[in-house]
Motif scaffolding. Structure first.
Motif, PDB file in Angstrom:
ATOM      1  N   VAL A 168      -5.972   3.459 -10.671  1.00  0.00           N
ATOM      2  CA  VAL A 168      -6.974   2.697 -11.282  1.00  0.00           C
ATOM      3  C   VAL A 168      -6.807   1.235 -11.532  1.00  0.00           C
ATOM      4  CG1 VAL A 168      -8.303   2.593 -13.562  1.00  0.00           C
ATOM      5  CG2 VAL A 168      -7.453   4.803 -12.717  1.00  0.00           C
ATOM      6  N   ASN A 169      -5.797   0.856 -12.041  1.00  0.00           N
ATOM      7  CA  ASN A 169      -5.364  -0.785 -12.075  1.00  0.00           C
ATOM      8  C   ASN A 169      -3.823  -0.898 -11.299  1.00  0.00           C
ATOM      9  OD1 ASN A 169      -4.826  -3.329 -13.235  1.00  0.00           O
ATOM     10  ND2 ASN A 169      -5.033  -2.915 -15.260  1.00  0.00           N
ATOM     11  N   PRO A 170      -3.932  -1.362 -10.256  1.00  0.00           N
ATOM     12  CA  PRO A 170      -2.883  -1.826  -9.662  1.00  0.00           C
ATOM     13  C   PRO A 170      -1.601  -2.487 -10.312  1.00  0.00           C
ATOM     14  CG  PRO A 170      -4.804  -1.971  -8.108  1.00  0.00           C
ATOM     15  CD  PRO A 170      -5.039  -1.768  -9.625  1.00  0.00           C
ATOM     16  N   LEU A 171      -1.913  -3.101 -11.449  1.00  0.00           N
ATOM     17  CA  LEU A 171      -1.135  -4.088 -11.840  1.00  0.00           C
ATOM     18  C   LEU A 171      -0.416  -3.334 -12.828  1.00  0.00           C
ATOM     19  CD1 LEU A 171      -0.268  -6.960 -12.765  1.00  0.00           C
ATOM     20  CD2 LEU A 171      -1.935  -7.094 -14.347  1.00  0.00           C
ATOM     21  N   THR A 172      -0.886  -2.454 -13.579  1.00  0.00           N
ATOM     22  CA  THR A 172      -0.353  -1.768 -14.681  1.00  0.00           C
ATOM     23  C   THR A 172       0.356  -0.479 -14.017  1.00  0.00           C
ATOM     24  OG1 THR A 172      -2.282  -0.759 -15.154  1.00  0.00           O
ATOM     25  CG2 THR A 172      -1.602  -2.447 -16.544  1.00  0.00           C
ATOM     26  N   ALA A 173      -0.052   0.048 -13.064  1.00  0.00           N
ATOM     27  CA  ALA A 173       0.391   1.325 -12.308  1.00  0.00           C
ATOM     28  C   ALA A 173       1.957   0.887 -11.837  1.00  0.00           C
ATOM     29  CB  ALA A 173      -0.677   1.795 -11.315  1.00  0.00           C
ATOM     30  N   ARG A 174       1.768  -0.214 -11.062  1.00  0.00           N
ATOM     31  CA  ARG A 174       2.907  -0.724 -10.416  1.00  0.00           C
ATOM     32  C   ARG A 174       4.049  -1.051 -11.538  1.00  0.00           C
ATOM     33  NH1 ARG A 174       1.080  -3.971  -6.856  1.00  0.00           N
ATOM     34  NH2 ARG A 174       1.536  -2.534  -5.287  1.00  0.00           N
ATOM     35  N   ASN A 175       3.512  -1.549 -12.568  1.00  0.00           N
ATOM     36  CA  ASN A 175       4.379  -1.630 -13.883  1.00  0.00           C
ATOM     37  C   ASN A 175       5.154  -0.350 -14.342  1.00  0.00           C
ATOM     38  OD1 ASN A 175       4.295  -1.324 -17.163  1.00  0.00           O
ATOM     39  ND2 ASN A 175       5.050  -3.612 -16.412  1.00  0.00           N
ATOM     40  N   GLN A 176       4.309   0.796 -14.299  1.00  0.00           N
ATOM     41  CA  GLN A 176       4.922   1.955 -15.116  1.00  0.00           C
ATOM     42  C   GLN A 176       5.722   2.720 -13.625  1.00  0.00           C
ATOM     43  OE1 GLN A 176       4.046   4.277 -17.739  1.00  0.00           O
ATOM     44  NE2 GLN A 176       3.854   1.950 -18.223  1.00  0.00           N
TER      45      GLN A 176
END
Length: 708
Positions: free
Chosen positions: A594-602
């Motif tokens: 959904v959101n590459p920024l927060t997904a990569r963070n997770q």
């Protein structure tokens, strides 16, 4: 007003977006549970037991009640009665939450009283002055010394035992056998925000402002505990500073509610960091036996994975470490078992990737050992043992791109250049090694509801009882709703964290965003279709509600999981035993991102936790006192900035055409397999296997080199 996407409107899902509440959090405008103001607020301070097992004989409340500001001292002799025989949302009642209902002490740190005062300082001073007398009894907290005769099989969220085939016969017929024991220690969540709750009664309704992973869950359990109609409990939890599985129904909410009931005024209870080590749950230590038998080509004939964990004498919780084997690899004889032993310790609980994190360390380490003995590349061995269907369930996989993850990861990591022989690569005093491991985590769904309102001003309001525990769920739901409505994220407002918003799954099991998004998409899609009819929007707005209860059941006929391939490079100091991770790479297949920024963070966050698990985290329990030694963030070691090297996480395209939402959680799979990849890299660097975590310098120095 129109909601139709124009040719120039970009889709929100799949593009990086900063958190919609990010500015509020970094500027301090976002209020957390322990800092929201209340008129007439009193403060409660928990008093916990000084013995690990026994009974309370008396409590000297008189002197404490005379201290400045003290309002009351609640304990088993005067606290309101609770119903402890209910069947809760997640099954049998957790009597860990039944505070001040009896005189028994089941473990060190058990709540024995709550001192309530006008200020937090007064409550703490009085709590520390309260004298409690005990009849002390012998206790046992020794997991390492627990015998097999004390353990029993149990059903956690997976069957306790699953077996097929003749294990002894297949092991005997195998060309190569690995038979090894792996251990992981007790681990604690260590999130930044401590557990905090404020309770008060408002017109016959119990109001709770809390930090939790699901307001519906907390409201439901409190209603049952206090014998209230579900509508008579209202729980709010707008911002959460980390949870990792621990922020469910805990002592602080119950204590605050008891005190608010007794005093009829708002009462706030905040756990101290030390109290969290006994009252907030933790990951049980495990002792795991793996037996793998393979033919000369590397095909598995036998797989046995037995996992022993501990639980308290109060409530049964199982760390299902044998679970990953039921998904990852098949064999003619396939036996897995989760067993548990009762000790005089606090109750464990869910912790990021429960079962999968410790279970993958054992399984993926054993697979590396098997590859070594067979003279096969570890990735090639996994390719030869890709199952066609679920090894235990027999169900087909909805999608399984594990090998594609390994192929992409191997290419980016430079795996082809690796000399498989251990202990050969040296840079000065450092021995260098690389390792890999597989990862998997279930992609489940749970019934949820959501409403979407088209407002008269042209904006939209989404109401869904989600919980954002730092994952970016609020932002992800904004993007999902925007696309379903064919509008921009700036015109969408998402309201979460309120039990009045309706039924919704908790933030847990990597099912939250997946479950909430399904409900939000359904409501938003129907609303868009209604608006397309041109009926207009009344002043109060036009609202559509969605409920996925019926639809969720249709997904049970296939195995649904996310998969991943973990890679690590380590350097080991031969003089000091220090292990440094130099780089990590994780490649995952996790559905629609959904959101590459927060997904990569997770994903990166999970991998860092795997590093911490491999090298640092270990709660040592003192046999004499029954408590954790160094129960704070100075004594309990976690990875810090200096420990974290280059960590990269990425994903491959993974589309399941039969999945109506296509989203899978990424909060937990990042930790799965990470510790095993590091342990396998340490073997490659030194030629020595480490089957006990963490891989401390003293263990490296004491380890015997392999025999020639």
């Amino acid at each position: 007003m129109t909601t139709t996407t124009t040719a120039t409107t970009a889709r929100a899902v799949g593009t990086p977006h900063t958190r919609v509440e990010g500015r509020d959090k970094v500027t301090g405008a976002a209020r957390y549970a322990g800092e929201i103001p209340f008129a007439g607020l009193a403060h409660g301070w928990l008093v916990t037991s000084a013995v690990a097992r026994g009974r309370i004989t008396s409590i000297d409340t008189g002197p404490v009640l005379e201290m400045p500001g003290v309002l009351t001292v609640l304990h088993h002799g005067n606290a309101p009665r609770l119903d402890t025989e209910y069947t809760g949302l997640l099954g049998t009642p957790d009597r860990t939450s039944a505070l001040f209902q009896h005189d028994r002490v089941p473990h060190l740190g058990w709540p024995v009283a709550l001192v309530v005062a006008e200020t937090s300082e007064q409550a703490r001073e009085a709590a520390e002055a309260l004298v409690v007398h005990y009849e002390q009894q012998p206790h046992d907290v020794d997991f390492a010394g627990a015998g097999d005769d004390e353990a029993y099989s149990v059903d956690g969220y997976m069957p306790g035992v699953a077996a097929k085939g003749d294990l002894a016969a297949e092991l005997a017929a195998s060309d190569t056998v690995v038979d090894a024991e792996y251990t992981t220690p007790e681990e604690h969540h260590a999130m930044m925000e401590p557990h905090a709750a404020t309770a008060h009664w408002d017109g016959g309704r119990l109001e709770i402002v809390d930090s939790n992973q699901g307001t519906m869950w907390v409201a439901h359990e409190l209603a049952l505990l206090f014998s209230l109609d579900p509508a008579a409990v209202h729980v709010r939890s707008e911002h959460v500073g980390g949870g990792f599985g621990s922020k469910g129904v805990r002592a602080h909410q119950v204590a605050a509610a008891l005190a608010a009931t007794a005093l009829q005024r708002p009462v706030r209870v905040v756990m101290t960091r030390r109290q969290m080590f006994s009252l907030a749950g933790y990951r049980s230590p495990t002792r795991q036996r793996i037996r793998l038998g393979a033919d000369a080509t590397g095909r598995l004939r036998a797989l046995e994975h037995s996992c022993l964990s501990l639980t308290s004498t109060v409530h049964e919780f199982v760390e299902s470490g044998a679970g990953p084997a039921r998904v990852m690899y098949d064999a003619d004889a396939h036996h897995t078992a989760n067993r548990v032993v009762r000790l005089d310790v606090p109750t464990p609980t869910w912790m990021r990737a429960p079962g999968e994190a410790p279970g993958s360390f054992a399984l993926e380490s054993a697979f590396d050992e098997l590859a070594e003995r067979l003279g096969l590349d570890p990735i090639a061995l996994r390719v030869r043992n890709e199952p066609e269907a679920g090894p235990v369930s027999g169900l087909p996989f909805a999608s399984r791109h594990l090998i594609a993850c390994f192929e992409e990861g191997a290419r980016r990591f430079g795996w082809a250049d690796r000399d498989p022989r251990p202990g050969l690569r040296r840079e000065g005093r450092w021995l260098i090694g690389t390792g890999t491991a597989a990862a998997s985590f279930p992609a489940g769904s749970a019934p949820s509801t959501a409403t979407v309102t088209a407002e008269a001003d042209g904006t939209f309001t989404v109401r869904v009882n989600a919980a954002d525990i730092g994952t970016g769920a609020r932002t992800a739901l904004t993007l999902i709703a925007a696309d379903a409505l064919e509008t921009t994220p700036e015109r969408v407002r998402v309201l979460i964290g309120d039990s009045d918003l309706g039924q919704a799954w908790i933030a847990g099991g990597s099912m939250g965003t997946r479950s909430w998004a399904w409900a939000v998409t359904g409501a938003a899609t129907e609303l868009r279709e209604r608006l397309a009819l041109g009926t207009g929007i009344p002043p109060e707005g036009l609202t559509v509600r969605s409920d996925t209860t019926q639809a969720v059941g249709a997904l049970t006929q296939k195995e649904r999981h996310s998969f991943g391939a973990q890679f690590a490079e380590v350097a080991v100091d031969v003089g000091t035993g220090e292990v440094r991770v130099r780089r990590m790479l994780g490649i995952f297949s996790a559905g629609r991102i959904v959101n590459p920024l927060t997904a990569r963070n997770q994903l990166v966050g999970g991998m860092i936790w795997g590093l911490s698990m491999a090298l640092h985290e270990e709660a040592a329990r003192d046999r004499a006192s029954g408590g954790v030694v160094g129960a704070d963030l100075a004594g309990y070691h976690v990875a810090t900035h200096a420990d974290v090297p280059l960590v990269e996480a990425d994903w491959i395209e993974d589309v399941d055409p039969d999945d109506p939402i296509g989203i899978r959680g990424v909060g937990e799979i990042g930790i799965v397999g990470a510790a095993a990849a590091i342990a396998n890299a340490v073997w490659h660097a030194t030629g020595v296997r480490h089957r006990a975590l963490p891989i401390r310098p003293d263990r490296v120095l004491r380890a015997e080199p392999p025999r020639a």
